[in-house]
Design a protein around this motif. Structure first.
Motif, PDB file in Angstrom:
ATOM      1  N   TRP A 146      31.124  45.366  48.169  1.00 20.45           N
ATOM      2  CA  TRP A 146      32.555  45.090  48.018  1.00 20.45           C
ATOM      3  C   TRP A 146      32.896  43.660  48.417  1.00 20.45           C
ATOM      4  O   TRP A 146      33.992  43.376  48.909  1.00 20.45           O
ATOM      5  CB  TRP A 146      33.416  46.097  48.797  1.00 20.45           C
ATOM      6  CG  TRP A 146      33.205  47.500  48.326  1.00 20.45           C
ATOM      7  CD1 TRP A 146      32.495  48.479  48.950  1.00 20.45           C
ATOM      8  CD2 TRP A 146      33.687  48.061  47.103  1.00 20.45           C
ATOM      9  NE1 TRP A 146      32.497  49.619  48.200  1.00 20.45           N
ATOM     10  CE2 TRP A 146      33.221  49.398  47.053  1.00 20.45           C
ATOM     11  CE3 TRP A 146      34.442  47.585  46.037  1.00 20.45           C
ATOM     12  CZ2 TRP A 146      33.495  50.256  45.989  1.00 20.45           C
ATOM     13  CZ3 TRP A 146      34.720  48.436  44.979  1.00 20.45           C
ATOM     14  CH2 TRP A 146      34.252  49.750  44.957  1.00 20.45           C
ATOM     15  N   THR A 147      31.946  42.781  48.193  1.00 16.00           N
ATOM     16  CA  THR A 147      32.163  41.364  48.429  1.00 16.00           C
ATOM     17  C   THR A 147      32.744  40.732  47.162  1.00 16.00           C
ATOM     18  O   THR A 147      32.235  40.965  46.054  1.00 16.00           O
ATOM     19  CB  THR A 147      30.839  40.653  48.774  1.00 16.00           C
ATOM     20  OG1 THR A 147      30.348  41.163  50.009  1.00 16.00           O
ATOM     21  CG2 THR A 147      31.018  39.148  48.876  1.00 16.00           C
ATOM     22  N   MET A 148      33.801  39.931  47.317  1.00 22.21           N
ATOM     23  CA  MET A 148      34.338  39.207  46.172  1.00 22.21           C
ATOM     24  C   MET A 148      33.483  37.967  45.938  1.00 22.21           C
ATOM     25  O   MET A 148      33.243  37.180  46.855  1.00 22.21           O
ATOM     26  CB  MET A 148      35.794  38.806  46.414  1.00 22.21           C
ATOM     27  CG  MET A 148      36.453  38.134  45.207  1.00 22.21           C
ATOM     28  SD  MET A 148      36.693  39.265  43.803  1.00 22.21           S
ATOM     29  CE  MET A 148      38.249  40.043  44.304  1.00 22.21           C
ATOM     30  N   LEU A 149      33.018  37.826  44.723  1.00 23.56           N
ATOM     31  CA  LEU A 149      32.224  36.674  44.319  1.00 23.56           C
ATOM     32  C   LEU A 149      33.073  35.781  43.433  1.00 23.56           C
ATOM     33  O   LEU A 149      33.920  36.275  42.672  1.00 23.56           O
ATOM     34  CB  LEU A 149      30.981  37.113  43.538  1.00 23.56           C
ATOM     35  CG  LEU A 149      30.126  38.217  44.155  1.00 23.56           C
ATOM     36  CD1 LEU A 149      28.975  38.568  43.222  1.00 23.56           C
ATOM     37  CD2 LEU A 149      29.598  37.796  45.522  1.00 23.56           C
ATOM     38  N   ARG A 150      32.839  34.468  43.527  1.00 24.59           N
ATOM     39  CA  ARG A 150      33.589  33.568  42.654  1.00 24.59           C
ATOM     40  C   ARG A 150      32.653  32.523  42.048  1.00 24.59           C
ATOM     41  O   ARG A 150      31.645  32.142  42.641  1.00 24.59           O
ATOM     42  CB  ARG A 150      34.727  32.881  43.411  1.00 24.59           C
ATOM     43  CG  ARG A 150      34.318  31.773  44.361  1.00 24.59           C
ATOM     44  CD  ARG A 150      35.556  31.160  45.028  1.00 24.59           C
ATOM     45  NE  ARG A 150      35.261  29.931  45.749  1.00 24.59           N
ATOM     46  CZ  ARG A 150      34.825  29.859  47.005  1.00 24.59           C
ATOM     47  NH1 ARG A 150      34.627  30.972  47.686  1.00 24.59           N
ATOM     48  NH2 ARG A 150      34.590  28.685  47.571  1.00 24.59           N
ATOM     49  N   ALA A 151      32.991  32.104  40.840  1.00 26.11           N
ATOM     50  CA  ALA A 151      32.216  31.085  40.138  1.00 26.11           C
ATOM     51  C   ALA A 151      33.189  30.188  39.391  1.00 26.11           C
ATOM     52  O   ALA A 151      34.284  30.620  39.011  1.00 26.11           O
ATOM     53  CB  ALA A 151      31.235  31.736  39.158  1.00 26.11           C
ATOM     54  N   ARG A 152      32.784  28.937  39.190  1.00 27.17           N
ATOM     55  CA  ARG A 152      33.610  28.006  38.429  1.00 27.17           C
ATOM     56  C   ARG A 152      32.710  27.304  37.416  1.00 27.17           C
ATOM     57  O   ARG A 152      31.835  26.506  37.783  1.00 27.17           O
ATOM     58  CB  ARG A 152      34.313  27.004  39.336  1.00 27.17           C
ATOM     59  CG  ARG A 152      35.405  26.194  38.608  1.00 27.17           C
ATOM     60  CD  ARG A 152      36.236  25.417  39.610  1.00 27.17           C
ATOM     61  NE  ARG A 152      37.232  24.570  38.990  1.00 27.17           N
ATOM     62  CZ  ARG A 152      38.487  24.915  38.721  1.00 27.17           C
ATOM     63  NH1 ARG A 152      38.906  26.144  39.021  1.00 27.17           N
ATOM     64  NH2 ARG A 152      39.343  24.070  38.172  1.00 27.17           N
ATOM     65  N   PHE A 153      32.930  27.603  36.164  1.00 27.18           N
ATOM     66  CA  PHE A 153      32.098  27.091  35.089  1.00 27.18           C
ATOM     67  C   PHE A 153      32.591  25.721  34.638  1.00 27.18           C
ATOM     68  O   PHE A 153      33.785  25.547  34.371  1.00 27.18           O
ATOM     69  CB  PHE A 153      32.118  28.051  33.894  1.00 27.18           C
ATOM     70  CG  PHE A 153      31.664  29.450  34.237  1.00 27.18           C
ATOM     71  CD1 PHE A 153      30.318  29.776  34.209  1.00 27.18           C
ATOM     72  CD2 PHE A 153      32.577  30.420  34.606  1.00 27.18           C
ATOM     73  CE1 PHE A 153      29.892  31.060  34.536  1.00 27.18           C
ATOM     74  CE2 PHE A 153      32.167  31.705  34.936  1.00 27.18           C
ATOM     75  CZ  PHE A 153      30.816  32.022  34.904  1.00 27.18           C
ATOM     76  N   ASP A 154      31.680  24.769  34.525  1.00 25.96           N
ATOM     77  CA  ASP A 154      32.084  23.475  33.971  1.00 25.96           C
ATOM     78  C   ASP A 154      32.638  23.663  32.569  1.00 25.96           C
ATOM     79  O   ASP A 154      33.656  23.066  32.206  1.00 25.96           O
ATOM     80  CB  ASP A 154      30.884  22.514  33.927  1.00 25.96           C
ATOM     81  CG  ASP A 154      30.511  22.003  35.300  1.00 25.96           C
ATOM     82  OD1 ASP A 154      31.290  22.210  36.258  1.00 25.96           O
ATOM     83  OD2 ASP A 154      29.435  21.385  35.426  1.00 25.96           O
ATOM     84  N   TYR A 155      31.955  24.503  31.786  1.00 24.07           N
ATOM     85  CA  TYR A 155      32.430  24.767  30.426  1.00 24.07           C
ATOM     86  C   TYR A 155      31.979  26.169  30.037  1.00 24.07           C
ATOM     87  O   TYR A 155      30.811  26.522  30.196  1.00 24.07           O
ATOM     88  CB  TYR A 155      31.855  23.743  29.442  1.00 24.07           C
ATOM     89  CG  TYR A 155      32.628  23.648  28.149  1.00 24.07           C
ATOM     90  CD1 TYR A 155      33.809  22.904  28.076  1.00 24.07           C
ATOM     91  CD2 TYR A 155      32.203  24.304  27.004  1.00 24.07           C
ATOM     92  CE1 TYR A 155      34.536  22.808  26.901  1.00 24.07           C
ATOM     93  CE2 TYR A 155      32.927  24.214  25.813  1.00 24.07           C
ATOM     94  CZ  TYR A 155      34.091  23.472  25.779  1.00 24.07           C
ATOM     95  OH  TYR A 155      34.810  23.379  24.603  1.00 24.07           O
ATOM     96  N   LEU A 156      32.920  26.960  29.536  1.00 21.79           N
ATOM     97  CA  LEU A 156      32.652  28.348  29.164  1.00 21.79           C
ATOM     98  C   LEU A 156      33.128  28.570  27.725  1.00 21.79           C
ATOM     99  O   LEU A 156      34.279  28.278  27.393  1.00 21.79           O
ATOM    100  CB  LEU A 156      33.385  29.300  30.104  1.00 21.79           C
ATOM    101  CG  LEU A 156      33.103  30.800  29.949  1.00 21.79           C
ATOM    102  CD1 LEU A 156      31.656  31.117  30.329  1.00 21.79           C
ATOM    103  CD2 LEU A 156      34.061  31.611  30.824  1.00 21.79           C
ATOM    104  N   ARG A 157      32.220  29.080  26.894  1.00 25.71           N
ATOM    105  CA  ARG A 157      32.557  29.260  25.479  1.00 25.71           C
ATOM    106  C   ARG A 157      32.181  30.669  25.025  1.00 25.71           C
ATOM    107  O   ARG A 157      31.062  31.118  25.230  1.00 25.71           O
ATOM    108  CB  ARG A 157      31.806  28.230  24.631  1.00 25.71           C
ATOM    109  CG  ARG A 157      32.248  28.195  23.177  1.00 25.71           C
ATOM    110  CD  ARG A 157      31.571  27.046  22.444  1.00 25.71           C
ATOM    111  NE  ARG A 157      30.191  27.356  22.093  1.00 25.71           N
ATOM    112  CZ  ARG A 157      29.330  26.453  21.599  1.00 25.71           C
ATOM    113  NH1 ARG A 157      29.710  25.193  21.446  1.00 25.71           N
ATOM    114  NH2 ARG A 157      28.094  26.804  21.281  1.00 25.71           N
ATOM    115  N   GLU A 158      33.129  31.328  24.417  1.00 24.20           N
ATOM    116  CA  GLU A 158      32.878  32.669  23.895  1.00 24.20           C
ATOM    117  C   GLU A 158      32.083  32.555  22.601  1.00 24.20           C
ATOM    118  O   GLU A 158      32.516  31.926  21.634  1.00 24.20           O
ATOM    119  CB  GLU A 158      34.198  33.405  23.651  1.00 24.20           C
ATOM    120  CG  GLU A 158      34.006  34.862  23.265  1.00 24.20           C
ATOM    121  CD  GLU A 158      35.319  35.617  23.149  1.00 24.20           C
ATOM    122  OE1 GLU A 158      35.303  36.852  23.198  1.00 24.20           O
ATOM    123  OE2 GLU A 158      36.367  34.955  22.998  1.00 24.20           O
TER     124      GLU A 158
END
Length: 282
Positions: A146-158
């Motif tokens: 139940w740990t909240m994880l976070r990430a920040r993508f330089d660039y994310l493309r679907e």
């Protein structure tokens, strides 16, 4: 959506300010995970979370390059000075930091601009940075702790429904040649960052088609390569991410962040030192 504090709901966030993201002390990031895995890492993690990890010219250079290449992020401001030795330049830098901006000396700013222009002309990079979003934040809940994880993508493309490609951009003082960047990747544990990001997306119900790493040299002619971690390395990195999450959860639960410990440690000289000493005796 406007934010005055980090999100608490798992999701993708396309407009979360960088300052709010980095000020989050209630979730675990990939950089935090890599710190926790170091010897004595929990103590260092706690200190950096409470005090920050400091600013440096190297850090500001990278921030500025990201902002100019991706077209978002902290505002870059030019400090019209030859160096940071004068009181006026130091005061301008301090004021820029206070406003959440990235201060660069004139010559350094020209360098970053030329570097970014070179990256934009690269046929693979110019194709990768189209059709997606820069600086996307993601929050996901680890189902085991139940740990909240976070990430920040330089660039994310679907790439297709529920499937994403992400790009990370690294500036380097070393060669950007693939073999050299592989060493840098190992040193800074980028596969763990790669695996961490994949896990966050997977927890949100998404798959990763590819994760690509742009490495660009900071000196002319600003050569660059586009690189990809291999499945075997990522599988091992995923295990390390699992270990880091468990360490974090245990430290939070006990409110105990151990360092190097209190034992007296026997140490042995490395092989290269022994060889050097033996050569002196020859």
């Amino acid at each position: 959506m406007s934010f005055d504090q980090p999100p608490t709901t798992p999701d993708l966030y396309y407009d979360l300010p960088e300052a709010i993201y980095h000020a989050d002390t209630e979730s675990l990031s990939s950089s935090g995970a890599r710190t926790l895995l170091r010897p004595g890492g929990p103590e260092l993690f706690k200190y950096q979370r409470e005090n920050g990890s400091g600013r440096s010219e190297h850090y500001d250079f990278g921030l500025a390059a990201h902002a100019l290449l991706l077209g978002t992020g902290a505002e870059v401001v030019e400090i019209e000075a030859r160096d940071w030795k004068t009181k006026a330049a130091q005061e301008e830098r301090k004021a820029a930091y206070a406003e959440g901006k990235v201060p660069l000396l004139s010559a350094t700013l020209r360098q970053v601009e030329e570097m970014v222009a070179t990256a934009r002309r690269h046929p693979v990079v110019s194709e990768l940075l189209v059709g997606g979003k820069p600086e996307v934040s993601a929050y996901a809940l680890d189902e085991e702790t139940w740990t909240m994880l976070r990430a920040r993508f330089d660039y994310l493309r679907e790439e297709s429904p529920q499937e994403y490609l992400f790009v990370d951009y690294k500036t380097t003082s070393a060669d950007a040649a693939p073999a050299v960047f592989a060493s840098s990747s190992a040193k800074f544990r980028y596969p763990i960052q790669d695996a961490f990001y994949r896990i966050v997306l997977r927890l949100l119900g998404y798959q990763v088609s590819r994760s690509l790493w742009i490495a660009q040299e900071k000196e002319p002619p600003y050569r660059l390569t586009v690189n990809e971690h291999q499945p075997g390395d990522l599988a091992l990195a995923e295990q390390l991410v699992r270990k880091a999450i468990d360490i974090y959860a245990e430290c939070v639960a006990a409110d105990h962040w151990p360092g190097y410990g209190t034992d007296i440690n026997p140490i042995t000289m490395p092989a290269w030192a022994i060889r050097e000493w033996e050569a002196l005796l020859a």
